[in-house]
Enzyme design. Sequence first.
Site, mmCIF file in Angstrom:
data_model
loop_
_atom_site.group_PDB
_atom_site.id
_atom_site.type_symbol
_atom_site.label_atom_id
_atom_site.label_comp_id
_atom_site.label_asym_id
_atom_site.label_seq_id
_atom_site.Cartn_x
_atom_site.Cartn_y
_atom_site.Cartn_z
ATOM 1 N N TYR A 143 0.838 -1.204 0.000
ATOM 2 C CA TYR A 143 0.000 0.000 0.000
ATOM 3 C C TYR A 143 0.872 1.252 0.000
ATOM 4 C CZ TYR A 143 -3.351 3.357 2.130
ATOM 5 O OH TYR A 143 -4.143 4.436 2.437
ATOM 6 N N LYS A 170 0.956 4.226 -2.747
ATOM 7 C CA LYS A 170 0.684 5.619 -2.402
ATOM 8 C C LYS A 170 1.877 6.521 -2.745
ATOM 9 C CE LYS A 170 -3.531 5.354 -0.813
ATOM 10 N NZ LYS A 170 -4.645 5.998 -1.527
#
Length: 279
Positions: A172, A176
Amino acid sequence: MLLNYILFFSLSGICLTCGRSKRVVSRAEFEGRTAVVTGAGGGLGSAIVALLAGRGARVVGCDQSEEALASPHLASRHVFDLLDRASIEAGIAAVLDRDGVPDILVNNAGWTRAETLDALTADTIEHELDLNLTGVMTFADPLVRAMAARGSGSVVFISSVNAIAHFGNPAYAAAKAGINAYAKSIAVELGRSGVRANVVCPGSIRTAAWDHRLAKNPDIIGKLQRLYPLGRIVNASEVAEAVTFLASDRASGITGVVMPVDAGLTAGCLPFIDDILGA
């Protein structure tokens, strides 16, 4: 000189009696503008939708189910899956056909569960990168290009403090960090076409995303607060305020910015001060 000083602070929204900043944002700030918000049914998405609508925007909500788009603040609704390219392309076509080129695009949708390196597999890496980076870029790119062709637009991406420093969730976080880079590419390459792109990086927000952790450890919020210089985590409305500011004409000279909204988490390590220097 004294007169100029008083005038400056009055126009800046500073209360001359208490010294506190006053909000002077118009309720019609976004009147006549269309804002597309992905992940519109989530905890943060709902706060962003409500704030944009409350300030006059016509808000178009996007999520992966009709049930998630029940908000009365939505003027239009679109269902698609960021893990399905055909579904994304159909969603883009539907948005442009029904709602036109948006004035504001808030890319909020995201998800993670692989919290440490030990939890990573080829499948979890692919899933989290596809959802949080590839799917986001695939959806945003045609809309951003349409904004540039028109000559105006404001794009805000919801990233994470995980993209700035390591707080777990490695796949993740990588996705990002890619979003942060993508936003800067839009800012640099399309700025002369009237498009601005900025990023908000929230710290922990008490939304439903924390439910699975709280189920395992009800004391986790108390432990979490030790890490934050403000002594608390941020709420969804605080993050939504940053999003609407960057989307607005108040931020007309701001593009390519990565803004943490994290109660001071990324400013430094408070437990080091407390436990080491203060011991």
